[in-house]
Design a protein around this motif. Structure first.
Motif, mmCIF file in Angstrom:
data_model
loop_
_atom_site.group_PDB
_atom_site.id
_atom_site.type_symbol
_atom_site.label_atom_id
_atom_site.label_comp_id
_atom_site.label_asym_id
_atom_site.label_seq_id
_atom_site.Cartn_x
_atom_site.Cartn_y
_atom_site.Cartn_z
ATOM 1 N N TRP A 28 -22.226 13.430 10.931
ATOM 2 C CA TRP A 28 -20.858 12.657 11.201
ATOM 3 C C TRP A 28 -21.152 11.358 11.567
ATOM 4 N N LEU A 29 -22.090 11.399 12.775
ATOM 5 C CA LEU A 29 -22.292 9.947 13.145
ATOM 6 C C LEU A 29 -23.158 9.070 12.260
ATOM 7 N N GLU A 30 -23.895 9.433 11.142
ATOM 8 C CA GLU A 30 -24.438 8.611 10.167
ATOM 9 C C GLU A 30 -23.362 8.223 9.294
ATOM 10 N N HIS A 35 -19.597 3.722 7.196
ATOM 11 C CA HIS A 35 -18.319 3.248 6.748
ATOM 12 C C HIS A 35 -17.908 2.359 7.873
ATOM 13 N N ARG A 36 -18.318 2.129 8.906
ATOM 14 C CA ARG A 36 -17.626 1.183 10.022
ATOM 15 C C ARG A 36 -18.749 -0.093 9.699
ATOM 16 N N HIS A 37 -19.960 0.029 9.422
ATOM 17 C CA HIS A 37 -20.736 -1.024 8.756
ATOM 18 C C HIS A 37 -20.108 -1.703 7.832
ATOM 19 N N PHE A 38 -19.785 -0.996 6.572
ATOM 20 C CA PHE A 38 -19.011 -1.680 5.485
ATOM 21 C C PHE A 38 -17.889 -2.601 5.995
ATOM 22 N N LEU A 39 -16.991 -1.934 6.921
ATOM 23 C CA LEU A 39 -15.851 -2.603 7.356
ATOM 24 C C LEU A 39 -16.206 -3.816 8.069
ATOM 25 N N ARG A 40 -17.157 -3.690 9.229
ATOM 26 C CA ARG A 40 -17.402 -4.884 9.924
ATOM 27 C C ARG A 40 -18.130 -5.854 9.086
ATOM 28 N N PHE A 41 -18.885 -5.614 8.240
ATOM 29 C CA PHE A 41 -19.737 -6.512 7.057
ATOM 30 C C PHE A 41 -18.650 -7.464 6.411
ATOM 31 N N THR A 168 -11.467 4.879 7.760
ATOM 32 C CA THR A 168 -12.477 4.023 7.732
ATOM 33 C C THR A 168 -12.838 3.417 6.235
ATOM 34 N N ALA A 169 -13.326 4.526 5.635
ATOM 35 C CA ALA A 169 -13.722 4.216 4.277
ATOM 36 C C ALA A 169 -12.526 3.742 3.211
ATOM 37 N N GLN A 170 -11.682 4.204 3.423
ATOM 38 C CA GLN A 170 -10.287 3.564 2.699
ATOM 39 C C GLN A 170 -9.937 2.135 3.198
ATOM 40 N N HIS A 171 -9.841 1.698 4.299
ATOM 41 C CA HIS A 171 -9.729 0.515 4.559
ATOM 42 C C HIS A 171 -10.967 -0.502 4.389
ATOM 43 N N SER A 172 -12.025 0.189 4.554
ATOM 44 C CA SER A 172 -13.116 -0.787 4.113
ATOM 45 C C SER A 172 -13.283 -1.124 2.604
ATOM 46 N N GLY A 173 -12.534 -0.368 1.713
ATOM 47 C CA GLY A 173 -12.375 -0.603 0.413
ATOM 48 C C GLY A 173 -11.316 -1.730 0.343
ATOM 49 N N HIS A 174 -10.130 -1.616 1.220
ATOM 50 C CA HIS A 174 -9.037 -2.574 1.286
ATOM 51 C C HIS A 174 -9.553 -3.981 1.655
ATOM 52 N N ASP A 183 -12.743 -15.369 -1.087
ATOM 53 C CA ASP A 183 -13.900 -16.225 -1.275
ATOM 54 C C ASP A 183 -14.895 -15.704 -2.207
ATOM 55 N N GLY A 184 -14.563 -14.646 -2.981
ATOM 56 C CA GLY A 184 -15.760 -14.327 -3.696
ATOM 57 C C GLY A 184 -16.402 -13.188 -3.330
ATOM 58 N N ALA A 185 -16.754 -13.150 -1.860
ATOM 59 C CA ALA A 185 -17.701 -12.385 -1.297
ATOM 60 C C ALA A 185 -17.376 -10.776 -1.752
ATOM 61 N N GLN A 186 -18.490 -10.218 -1.799
ATOM 62 C CA GLN A 186 -18.328 -8.706 -1.831
ATOM 63 C C GLN A 186 -19.075 -8.157 -0.679
ATOM 64 N N SER A 187 -18.658 -6.826 -0.256
ATOM 65 C CA SER A 187 -19.264 -6.162 0.731
ATOM 66 C C SER A 187 -19.667 -4.767 0.241
ATOM 67 N N MET A 188 -19.327 -4.329 -0.743
ATOM 68 C CA MET A 188 -19.748 -2.988 -1.324
ATOM 69 C C MET A 188 -20.279 -3.069 -2.655
ATOM 70 N N ALA A 189 -20.573 -4.101 -3.193
ATOM 71 C CA ALA A 189 -21.396 -4.379 -4.540
ATOM 72 C C ALA A 189 -22.641 -4.116 -4.445
#
Length: 189
Positions: A28-30, A35-41, A168-174, A183-189
């Motif tokens: 769970w923690l991992e 997913h928190r990392h992706f959102l913050r990133f 968290t995952a859903q909103h990271s995608g948003h 600006d064209g930057a991608q976080s999850m690509a």
């Protein structure tokens, strides 16, 4: 030696000599950490103004999404600890109540991205401590009154954690779409 890395399963998770987190709780923690990392990133290198920009047809902005996820996680952890009394009765909310809740999706005057991220970090730390220490992930409460929940539904702490990960995952995608539109930057690509 201690570690503040919630995914580290070989050392205590904090300075109070909490036993190592292993098994399901470590998973769970991992997953939460990933997913928190992706959102913050997604918010990397943004100014406060950029964090509040709406770059798509929606009302969403990156800073507002982080605020929303922070509030959702905090509310559901309160639910795990104290049950549905910690949440509003969504069936009796007024238009003004819904408008107030919508503010959780926006960067408001005076708010900073650094402040939003710090709040998120504090809530995440609290959640991680709960996951590590909760005696039983099967503890169950009836859900709060809401038109989207069945009247007699109940969720276990485990089910609530699943919901937090999903949000968290859903909103990271948003956030990724908003950032790419900015600006064209991608976080999850």
């Amino acid at each position: 030696m201690t570690s503040n890395d919630p995914t580290n399963t070989t050392e205590p998770t904090d300075s109070t000599n909490t036993p190592a987190v292993t098994g399901e709780r470590a998973e769970w923690l991992e997953t939460l950490a990933k997913h928190r990392h992706f959102l913050r990133f997604t918010a990397r290198d943004l100014t406060d103004e950029q964090a509040g920009l709406r770059t798509t047809a929606s009302e969403l902005c990156i800073g507002g999404l982080i605020k929303h996820v922070t509030g959702v996680e905090k509310s559901w952890v309160d639910f795990i600890l104290n049950g549905p009394a910690t949440m509003p009765d969504f069936t009796s909310m007024t238009e003004a109540d819904w408008a107030d809740r919508a503010e959780g999706f926006r960067m408001l005057p005076g708010e900073t991205l650094a402040g939003v991220l710090a709040d998120y970090e504090e809530v995440a730390r609290r959640t991680d401590q709960l996951v590590a220490a909760l005696p039983d992930l099967d503890v169950t409460w009836p859900l709060p009154k809401a038109p989207w929940f069945e009247g007699d539904a109940q969720w276990s702490a485990r089910r609530v954690l699943m919901h937090i990960v999903t949000e968290t995952a859903q909103h990271s995608g948003h956030a990724d779409i908003i950032r790419e539109s900015m600006d064209g930057a991608q976080s999850m690509a």
